[in-house]
Design an enzyme around this catalytic site. Structure first.
Site, short mmCIF file in Angstrom:
data_model
loop_
_atom_site.label_atom_id
_atom_site.label_comp_id
_atom_site.label_asym_id
_atom_site.label_seq_id
_atom_site.Cartn_x
_atom_site.Cartn_y
_atom_site.Cartn_z
N TRP A 175 0.82 -1.21 0.00
CA TRP A 175 0.00 0.00 0.00
C TRP A 175 0.85 1.26 0.00
CZ3 TRP A 175 -4.46 -0.51 -1.91
CH2 TRP A 175 -5.15 -1.71 -1.76
N ASP A 206 -1.56 6.57 6.43
CA ASP A 206 -2.65 5.70 6.00
C ASP A 206 -2.90 4.70 7.13
OD1 ASP A 206 -4.31 3.80 4.88
OD2 ASP A 206 -3.07 3.43 3.12
N LYS A 257 -12.31 -1.94 7.20
CA LYS A 257 -11.53 -2.90 7.99
C LYS A 257 -12.04 -2.98 9.43
CE LYS A 257 -8.53 -2.92 4.52
NZ LYS A 257 -8.39 -4.02 3.57
#
Length: 392
Positions: free
Chosen positions: A135, A202, A226
Site C-alpha cells: 500500500w 494511512d 476494515k
C-alpha cells in the site's frame, strides 16, 4: 454451538494431497448466532452482530422518521443528526483536538494517494514516503504523478527500516507512511519522528484499533471497511492549518477545504456507510472505548502468533517479530504448499473463511480486525494446533 436447522453442512472438499486423510477432516462448522461463520477477510471485514441487528431494525423506518437512512435527504435534519453524532463519537473515541477537521469522503483510501499531494504541495515540490509494503508502494507511485516523491526508506515487506537510516528530504512538504500493511502484516507500533514536516498516515487497516495521539499527525486517513464500518466511506482527519493549500487545478471532489466548508456534503455523501460507522463508534464507546479494543486485539493476535511459535517450525511467520501486525497475521507451512491448500479448505469446512493469503505472497492470512470475536481466533488457534499434530 448447535447449528441452526436452516444451515446446511458444507460438502467435504477434495484436497490434492495424500497427506490428508479424509476421515480426519472436520465435518461440522462451528457457527455463531444467525448461522454466521468466522470471517477472517482482509476487508470488507466482519462487524459487531449488535450493530447489524440495530441496522436491521432501523432499515425500513429509522427512529420513526418513516424513512430508511438510504432514502433520506443528506441535507435533512434526520441525516444531519446522524452525521453530527457520528463525528462527535469519533472525536470522543480518538480525543481529536479542536483544531482538526473530520471529513467523511468517498473513493476509498486509494483516492487520497492523489488528494494528499494535490492538497499539500505544488508541482515540483518534494515529499518523503516510507515504503514498507504494497500500500505504501502504491501511495508513492501515485505521488510521483504530482510531485517529486522521494523513497526515504524502503523495507523488505517483512520489517520496518530503522528510522535512523531514513533519507528524509530537507523542505519536504510532508512525510507519508502506512501504519499497517494489510497484505504483508507489517505494522508500526508508534508514529515515527520526522522533524517539522507534517506526518501523513494511512491507517486504513488499524484505524480505531488502539488509542492514538492525533496531535502527532498532520493528516490521518482510513478506509472504513476494515475496523469501523462497510465499504463506501473514507475518513480524513486533517489539521486545520493544512487546509487551504490545494493547487488551483485540484478537482473540487479532492479538495479537503471544499469538504470541510460544506461539512462533507459538497455532493451526496455515502449516507448508509456513514450511518453504519456511527453505530460502530457508539458501540465501541459503550463497551470500554479504544483501550478495551486494543486489549482485546492484543489477546487475539497473541493466540495466533503463539500457535505459530509453538508448532516447532510447522508454521512460520514471515514478519520480523518487532514489526508483526496485530490485525493482519500472515503465516505459512514451509514444508508443503499442498498442506496450505488443505489447511484453507479444512478451515472453511470448520466455519473459518477467507484465510487464504494474498495472491502476491501466498500462504495464509488471518485478518483479526476489531470485531473478529475472541472465540473465532481461539477456534483458529485450536485448529492450527490440531492440523499441525496430524501433519507434522
Amino acid at each position: 454451538m448447535t447449528r441452526p436447522s436452516h444451515v446446511r453442512p458444507r460438502a467435504a472438499r477434495t484436497v490434492s494431497t495424500s497427506a490428508v486423510a479424509s476421515a480426519d477432516r472436520p465435518t461440522a462448522p462451528k457457527l455463531q448466532s444467525h448461522g454466521r461463520v468466522f470471517n477472517f477477510s482482509a476487508g470488507p471485514a466482519c462487524l459487531p452482530a449488535a450493530v447489524l441487528e440495530q441496522a436491521q431494525a432501523d432499515l425500513l423506518n429509522w427512529q420513526g422518521s418513516g424513512m430508511s437512512v438510504m432514502e433520506m435527504s443528506h441535507r435533512g435534519k434526520e441525516f444531519i443528526a446522524i452525521t453530527d453524532k457520528a463525528e462527535a463519537d469519533l472525536r470522543s473515541l480518538l480525543s481529536i483536538p479542536d483544531n482538526y477537521k473530520v471529513l467523511f469522503l468517498q473513493g476509498g483510501a486509494s483516492t487520497q494517494f492523489a488528494a494528499i499531494p494535490l492538497n499539500l504541495a505544488e508541482e515540483g515540490d518534494k515529499a518523503d514516503y516510507v515504503v514498507t509494503g504494497a500500500w505504501s508502494k502504491k501511495a508513492i507511485g501515485e505521488g510521483k504523478r504530482f510531485l517529486l516523491a522521494n523513497a526515504a526508506a524502503t523495507g523488505d515487506n517483512k520489517s520496518i527500516p530503522d528510522p535512523s537510516t531514513w533519507n528524509l528530504t530537507e523542505g519536504a512538504k510532508y512525510v507519508h507512511y502506512c501504519a499497517n500493511e494489510t497484505i504483508g502484516g507489517v505494522e508500526f507500533k508508534a508514529p515515527p519522528s520526522v522533524g517539522d514536516a507534517p506526518l501523513v498516515v494511512d491507517m486504513s487497516s488499524n484505524f480505531c484499533a488502539r488509542p492514538v495521539d492525533v496531535s502527532k499527525y498532520g493528516v490521518i486517513y482510513a478506509g472504513a471497511q476494515k475496523n469501523i464500518g462497510p465499504a463506501g466511506v473514507t475518513i480524513v482527519i486533517v489539521r486545520e492549518d493544512l487546509l487551504g493549500r490545494a493547487r488551483a487545478s485540484t478537482p473540487a471532489m479532492l479538495d479537503w477545504s471544499v469538504a470541510a466548508k460544506d461539512g462533507s456534503m459538497y455532493n451526496t455523501p455515502p449516507c448508509w456507510s456513514i450511518y453504519m460507522c456511527g453505530l460502530v463508534f457508539a458501540h465501541v464507546l459503550a463497551n470500554g472505548g479504544l483501550e478495551a479494543v486494543e486489549a482485546n486485539n492484543e489477546k487475539k493476535a497473541k493466540l495466533v502468533y503463539d500457535a505459530v511459535e509453538a508448532s516447532n517450525g510447522f508454521y512460520a511467520s514471515p514478519v520480523a517479530r518487532e514489526a508483526r501486525s496485530l490485525t493482519n497475521v500472515p503465516f505459512t507451512i514451509p514444508s508443503s504448499p499442498d498442506l496450505e491448500k488443505a489447511f484453507i479448505a479444512e478451515a472453511a469446512q470448520a466455519g473459518m473463511v477467507q484465510l487464504k493469503g494474498h495472491r502476491s505472497v501466498g500462504g495464509m492470512r488471518a485478518s483479526i480486525y476489531n470485531f473478529m470475536p475472541l472465540e473465532g481466533v481461539q477456534t483458529l488457534a485450536d485448529f492450527m494446533r490440531e492440523f499441525a499434530a496430524r501433519h507434522a
